[in-house]
Design a protein around this motif. Structure first.
Motif, PDB file in Angstrom:
ATOM      1  N   GLN A  10       0.825  -1.210   0.000  1.00 37.43           N
ATOM      2  CA  GLN A  10       0.000   0.000   0.000  1.00 37.43           C
ATOM      3  C   GLN A  10       0.859   1.259   0.000  1.00 37.43           C
ATOM      4  O   GLN A  10       0.526   2.248  -0.663  1.00 37.43           O
ATOM      5  CB  GLN A  10      -0.935  -0.003   1.215  1.00 37.43           C
ATOM      6  CG  GLN A  10      -2.058  -1.021   1.126  1.00 37.43           C
ATOM      7  CD  GLN A  10      -2.876  -1.100   2.400  1.00 37.43           C
ATOM      8  OE1 GLN A  10      -2.442  -0.642   3.467  1.00 37.43           O
ATOM      9  NE2 GLN A  10      -4.065  -1.686   2.311  1.00 37.43           N
ATOM     10  N   TYR A  14      -0.463   3.055  -3.259  1.00 39.85           N
ATOM     11  CA  TYR A  14      -1.497   4.060  -3.002  1.00 39.85           C
ATOM     12  C   TYR A  14      -1.113   5.446  -3.535  1.00 39.85           C
ATOM     13  O   TYR A  14      -1.943   6.121  -4.164  1.00 39.85           O
ATOM     14  CB  TYR A  14      -1.827   4.129  -1.515  1.00 39.85           C
ATOM     15  CG  TYR A  14      -2.860   3.117  -1.060  1.00 39.85           C
ATOM     16  CD1 TYR A  14      -3.224   2.046  -1.882  1.00 39.85           C
ATOM     17  CD2 TYR A  14      -3.473   3.217   0.180  1.00 39.85           C
ATOM     18  CE1 TYR A  14      -4.164   1.111  -1.472  1.00 39.85           C
ATOM     19  CE2 TYR A  14      -4.426   2.289   0.601  1.00 39.85           C
ATOM     20  CZ  TYR A  14      -4.764   1.240  -0.228  1.00 39.85           C
ATOM     21  OH  TYR A  14      -5.703   0.325   0.181  1.00 39.85           O
ATOM     22  N   LEU A  71      -7.480   2.690  -7.319  1.00 35.85           N
ATOM     23  CA  LEU A  71      -7.408   2.209  -5.936  1.00 35.85           C
ATOM     24  C   LEU A  71      -8.046   0.831  -5.793  1.00 35.85           C
ATOM     25  O   LEU A  71      -7.539  -0.031  -5.069  1.00 35.85           O
ATOM     26  CB  LEU A  71      -8.084   3.206  -4.991  1.00 35.85           C
ATOM     27  CG  LEU A  71      -7.260   4.453  -4.639  1.00 35.85           C
ATOM     28  CD1 LEU A  71      -8.094   5.433  -3.830  1.00 35.85           C
ATOM     29  CD2 LEU A  71      -5.992   4.079  -3.875  1.00 35.85           C
TER      30      LEU A  71
END
Length: 314
Positions: A10, A14, A71
């Motif tokens: 992440q 992200y 995402l």
């Protein structure tokens, strides 16, 4: 251990998922919480999975996300890395079929629904991975799958077998027939005398325009003296334009139906029901024409994926 891996992925993906495009030379600046080697390896693996695409321009390698929400794509990829490709390796409550039973079909992503239809994968490619690849490839155009033969779909994912191909086509056809049946079913309504009643009627009667139509369609609903619907008529297909929607074409079926009033209806395939200046111009022109021949324009309703919008309220 798995949670720590998730956090590392992440921390890399992200920040990148917030960008529609980025180049390889920017990676170190965009992601500063992980070693450069781990960043490069992770990005390469995401490319290999078909979630990112590479484009070479002026000697520089750029990355672009494939179709869909970046995402969501990232989370799906991380889940596969953590739990593995095989459905049986996922926690039972996170498997597509179990999620469907627990939450309902509407709560599942396109890739999960496709994975259920694929049912079982093949050696080297699971149903889950196959569903993700198909969902990424067709994005908001899932209906186009029916135009592809089995060999063509297998170039996208080898998880497609003859059986799963037939199941996917059958599901698409069944959905199409269900939509057509809903469209043909008469809408129970006594009369339309308010904006709320007009939008509710159109939301049911023209539901297919909010999801299936790829072009704007202009319809009218003819109403009797008590404002009860008589019938519907499609007037034009294509971008709404005051020069194309001629009063003669609009009011001819209304006169034939001996209508006392009409309800104007058209769709916005974009999903946004906000009226345009042209929408207002068409409404004003038809309202004035209706006054001349004694047929009132009750309202003009825009049908869209988000909601139905009355121009009388704008």
């Amino acid at each position: 251990m798995s949670e720590k891996r998730r956090q590392r992925y992440q921390s890399v993906l992200y920040p990148l998922a917030r960008l529609p495009r980025f180049c390889r030379s920017e990676l170190a600046d965009l992601v500063d919480e992980e070693p450069a080697g781990f960043i490069t390896k992770t990005v390469n693996e995401v490319v290999k999975a078909g979630v990112l695409e590479t484009v070479r321009e002026d000697g520089e390698i750029h990355f672009e996300w494939t179709h869909g929400d970046p995402l969501q794509l990232v989370d799906q990829w991380i889940d596969r890395r953590i739990h593995g490709d095989q459905v049986k390796e996922k926690p039972e409550q996170e498997r597509p079929r179990e999620r469907l039973m627990r939450l309902g079909a509407a709560s599942l992503s396109d890739s999960e629904l496709l994975a259920i239809l694929i049912r079982v994968g093949v050696v080297g490619e699971s149903a889950v991975t196959g569903g993700v690849k198909l969902a990424n490839r067709f994005a908001d155009e899932l209906d186009l799958i029916r135009n592809y033969g089995l060999p063509e779909l297998r170039t996208i994912t080898p998880a497609i077998t003859k059986a799963s191909y037939c199941q996917i086509l059958a599901a698409l056809e069944l959905g199409k027939r269900a939509t057509e049946a809903a469209r043909a079913r008469p809408v129970e309504v006594t009369k339309i005398t308010s904006t709320i009643e007009a939008t509710q009627y159109c939301a049911q009667k023209f539901a297919y325009l909010s999801g299936d139509a790829v072009q704007e369609e202009f319809h009218i609903v003819t109403l009797d003296t008590k404002h009860k619907p008589i019938r519907t008529h499609r007037i034009t297909v294509g971008t709404l334009d005051s020069s194309l929607v001629h009063p003669r074409e609009v009011f001819r079926p209304a006169i034939r139906d001996a209508a006392a009033a009409v309800l104007l209806v058209h769709n916005h395939p974009s999903g946004d029901p906000t009226p345009s200046r042209e929408d207002h111009a068409v409404t004003d022109r038809l309202t004035e024409a209706g006054k001349l021949i004694g047929i009132g324009v009750l309202d003009h309703i825009i049908v869209a994926r988000e909601r139905c919008q009355s121009l009388r309220e704008c």
